[in-house]
Design a protein around this motif. Structure first.
Motif, PDB file in Angstrom:
ATOM      1  N   VAL A   6       0.843  -1.201   0.000  1.00 54.27           N
ATOM      2  CA  VAL A   6       0.000   0.000   0.000  1.00 54.27           C
ATOM      3  C   VAL A   6       0.875   1.246   0.000  1.00 54.27           C
ATOM      4  O   VAL A   6       0.596   2.231  -0.707  1.00 54.27           O
ATOM      5  N   PHE A   7       1.945   1.220   0.765  1.00 53.39           N
ATOM      6  CA  PHE A   7       2.872   2.352   0.784  1.00 53.39           C
ATOM      7  C   PHE A   7       3.521   2.536  -0.585  1.00 53.39           C
ATOM      8  O   PHE A   7       3.688   3.670  -1.061  1.00 53.39           O
ATOM      9  N   ASN A   8       3.867   1.447  -1.250  1.00 55.23           N
ATOM     10  CA  ASN A   8       4.460   1.546  -2.584  1.00 55.23           C
ATOM     11  C   ASN A   8       3.478   2.184  -3.574  1.00 55.23           C
ATOM     12  O   ASN A   8       3.877   2.957  -4.453  1.00 55.23           O
ATOM     13  N   ALA A   9       2.193   1.853  -3.429  1.00 55.11           N
ATOM     14  CA  ALA A   9       1.175   2.454  -4.296  1.00 55.11           C
ATOM     15  C   ALA A   9       1.095   3.960  -4.048  1.00 55.11           C
ATOM     16  O   ALA A   9       0.952   4.757  -4.984  1.00 55.11           O
ATOM     17  N   TRP A  10       1.200   4.344  -2.777  1.00 53.50           N
ATOM     18  CA  TRP A  10       1.217   5.769  -2.410  1.00 53.50           C
ATOM     19  C   TRP A  10       2.432   6.463  -3.015  1.00 53.50           C
ATOM     20  O   TRP A  10       2.319   7.541  -3.604  1.00 53.50           O
ATOM     21  N   GLU A  11       3.594   5.850  -2.866  1.00 53.00           N
ATOM     22  CA  GLU A  11       4.821   6.450  -3.379  1.00 53.00           C
ATOM     23  C   GLU A  11       4.793   6.573  -4.898  1.00 53.00           C
ATOM     24  O   GLU A  11       5.261   7.572  -5.464  1.00 53.00           O
ATOM     25  N   LYS A  12       4.234   5.598  -5.566  1.00 50.45           N
ATOM     26  CA  LYS A  12       4.137   5.645  -7.021  1.00 50.45           C
ATOM     27  C   LYS A  12       3.296   6.827  -7.459  1.00 50.45           C
ATOM     28  O   LYS A  12       3.644   7.546  -8.409  1.00 50.45           O
ATOM     29  N   TRP A  13       2.182   7.046  -6.749  1.00 49.02           N
ATOM     30  CA  TRP A  13       1.333   8.186  -7.102  1.00 49.02           C
ATOM     31  C   TRP A  13       2.007   9.506  -6.720  1.00 49.02           C
ATOM     32  O   TRP A  13       1.997  10.467  -7.470  1.00 49.02           O
ATOM     33  N   ARG A  14       2.590   9.543  -5.502  1.00 45.19           N
ATOM     34  CA  ARG A  14       3.180  10.784  -4.995  1.00 45.19           C
ATOM     35  C   ARG A  14       4.273  11.311  -5.923  1.00 45.19           C
ATOM     36  O   ARG A  14       4.382  12.528  -6.145  1.00 45.19           O
ATOM     37  N   THR A  15       5.090  10.425  -6.450  1.00 41.19           N
ATOM     38  CA  THR A  15       6.222  10.861  -7.273  1.00 41.19           C
ATOM     39  C   THR A  15       5.809  11.312  -8.666  1.00 41.19           C
ATOM     40  O   THR A  15       6.604  11.946  -9.367  1.00 41.19           O
ATOM     41  N   THR A  16       4.582  10.989  -9.066  1.00 45.30           N
ATOM     42  CA  THR A  16       4.129  11.403 -10.399  1.00 45.30           C
ATOM     43  C   THR A  16       3.056  12.478 -10.351  1.00 45.30           C
ATOM     44  O   THR A  16       2.717  13.054 -11.385  1.00 45.30           O
ATOM     45  N   ALA A  17       2.520  12.764  -9.144  1.00 43.86           N
ATOM     46  CA  ALA A  17       1.446  13.750  -9.010  1.00 43.86           C
ATOM     47  C   ALA A  17       1.946  15.150  -9.329  1.00 43.86           C
ATOM     48  O   ALA A  17       3.097  15.509  -9.031  1.00 43.86           O
ATOM     49  N   THR A  18       1.088  15.929  -9.938  1.00 49.82           N
ATOM     50  CA  THR A  18       1.432  17.320 -10.282  1.00 49.82           C
ATOM     51  C   THR A  18       1.565  18.177  -9.035  1.00 49.82           C
ATOM     52  O   THR A  18       2.520  18.932  -8.881  1.00 49.82           O
ATOM     53  N   GLU A  19       0.603  18.047  -8.136  1.00 47.48           N
ATOM     54  CA  GLU A  19       0.609  18.820  -6.891  1.00 47.48           C
ATOM     55  C   GLU A  19       1.400  18.074  -5.823  1.00 47.48           C
ATOM     56  O   GLU A  19       1.192  16.880  -5.617  1.00 47.48           O
ATOM     57  N   GLN A  20       2.290  18.778  -5.156  1.00 50.33           N
ATOM     58  CA  GLN A  20       3.097  18.173  -4.113  1.00 50.33           C
ATOM     59  C   GLN A  20       2.595  18.585  -2.734  1.00 50.33           C
ATOM     60  O   GLN A  20       2.106  19.701  -2.545  1.00 50.33           O
ATOM     61  N   LEU A  21       2.718  17.684  -1.771  1.00 49.22           N
ATOM     62  CA  LEU A  21       2.305  17.972  -0.407  1.00 49.22           C
ATOM     63  C   LEU A  21       3.325  18.872   0.273  1.00 49.22           C
ATOM     64  O   LEU A  21       4.470  18.976  -0.161  1.00 49.22           O
ATOM     65  N   ARG A  22       2.894  19.523   1.356  1.00 49.93           N
ATOM     66  CA  ARG A  22       3.825  20.395   2.068  1.00 49.93           C
ATOM     67  C   ARG A  22       4.990  19.573   2.619  1.00 49.93           C
ATOM     68  O   ARG A  22       4.820  18.401   3.001  1.00 49.93           O
ATOM     69  N   ALA A  23       6.153  20.183   2.670  1.00 50.97           N
ATOM     70  CA  ALA A  23       7.382  19.455   2.999  1.00 50.97           C
ATOM     71  C   ALA A  23       7.357  18.846   4.392  1.00 50.97           C
ATOM     72  O   ALA A  23       7.966  17.802   4.636  1.00 50.97           O
ATOM     73  N   ASN A  24       6.651  19.483   5.340  1.00 50.86           N
ATOM     74  CA  ASN A  24       6.687  18.989   6.722  1.00 50.86           C
ATOM     75  C   ASN A  24       5.519  18.067   7.067  1.00 50.86           C
ATOM     76  O   ASN A  24       5.312  17.762   8.230  1.00 50.86           O
ATOM     77  N   LEU A  25       4.760  17.615   6.072  1.00 47.95           N
ATOM     78  CA  LEU A  25       3.703  16.638   6.352  1.00 47.95           C
ATOM     79  C   LEU A  25       4.358  15.308   6.714  1.00 47.95           C
ATOM     80  O   LEU A  25       5.147  14.756   5.944  1.00 47.95           O
TER      81      LEU A  25
END
Length: 323
Positions: free
Chosen positions: A146-165
């Motif tokens: 599940v974490f790998n699925a999150w990382e796959k999406w996170r690294t390709t998403a246009t919008e990035q989360l705040r750095a300190n999340l």
């Protein structure tokens, strides 16, 4: 109807369940007590939800959750948005990832079916929309896939989360045998036992006990001194006063001063800070942690007394009267 003012809860979460029998079966819910809630979903204690009661899908495992919600209502709003990303008003139409292709009998859009990719992508989306982006949330993953699925999406998403999340992982289950049940709370770790996953989450205020005790000592004995920001003398009982979170620092300031100080370096129109530096000790202060102590101090004296193992004043007076 009177409004009930409560402190920020010790823990309130929005969680993702996955069937260990059929991985495509997913369920999203919210709870202040993940271990108990999982037991309910698995039929070990009373409760649970109708959608998770089918024995052929049990046992369920809690593969991820979001913590740090300031109230039950806040968690329910997030849960509803994650369950209904196709119609949630928290997601701008231009950013919407989930689209309904069917209509219910009442004419409303039918909820699209869930997949792991759709859940992690919409979770990522909700964490950076204005409604939730500045909340003191933390994302937990308890399953590597599940974490790998999150990382796959996170690294390709246009919008990035705040750095300190904060995004934390705990894959202790991989070292255990069997499914995630009440028996699978601990795994061997270097010869000993390690409490992992949802069973390691603090369900009470114990992690901030020292911070709460510091606040009680300062405010009960009126040792506020001058505001660390505006330098005006702090008057007991006048307005909301917040305390630095850092160990050994007794810096106190007006809540409005702390907020203005933290937001001064941000190019934003937000009124709620995320973090900043204490003017007295120069340490990093998380706004969410500061608010948890403040609301506990002004709204949760019963919880404070329980945490610090103190007798309630009312109970003490009653005992004295009987004597």
């Amino acid at each position: 109807m009177a409004v009930q003012c409560k402190p920020i809860p010790a823990l309130y979460t929005v969680y993702l369940l996955r069937s260990t029998v059929r991985h495509a079966s997913l369920y999203i819910g919210s709870t202040p007590n993940p271990p108990r809630r999982l037991s309910q979903h698995n039929g070990l204690v009373r409760g649970g939800a109708a959608r998770t009661s089918r024995t052929k899908l049990r046992p369920w495992e809690m593969v991820a959750l979001v913590s740090g919600f300031p109230s039950m209502t806040a968690a329910l709003k997030f849960e509803w948005a994650l369950n209904n990303p196709h119609i949630s008003v928290h997601i701008p139409s231009s950013s919407r990832l989930a689209v309904s292709t069917q209509v219910k009998a009442n004419g409303q859009p039918r909820r699209p079916s869930k997949s792991l990719t759709s859940v992690v992508s919409n979770l990522h989306l909700l964490l950076h929309v204005p409604s939730f982006a500045r909340w003191p949330l933390k994302v937990h993953f308890f399953n590597r896939g599940v974490f790998n699925a999150w990382e796959k999406w996170r690294t390709t998403a246009t919008e990035q989360l705040r750095a300190n999340l904060a995004v934390v992982t705990d894959f202790g289950r991989e070292a255990a045998s069997g499914n995630e049940t009440e028996a699978a709370r601990e795994v061997k770790d270097g010869g000993g036992l390690h409490t992992w996953g949802i069973h390691a989450l603090p369900l009470d205020y114990e992690p901030i006990k020292e911070y709460v005790a510091k606040g009680q000592d300062i405010f009960e004995f009126e040792r506020q001194g001058r505001c660390v920001v505006c330098q005006e003398e702090m008057q007991a009982g006048e307005g909301l006063q917040a305390l630095c979170t850092n160990h050994g620092c007794d810096g106190v300031g007006h809540l409005s001063c702390w907020s203005r100080h933290f937001l001064a370096g941000e190019y934003t129109e937000s009124i709620m800070p995320v973090l900043g530096h204490c003017p007295k000790c120069y340490g990093v202060v998380l706004w969410g942690d500061m608010m948890r102590e403040l609301t506990l101090r002004v709204r949760g004296q019963k919880d404070v007394d329980k945490l610090l193992k103190r007798k309630r004043r009312g109970g003490a007076n009653k005992a004295a009267g009987k004597a």
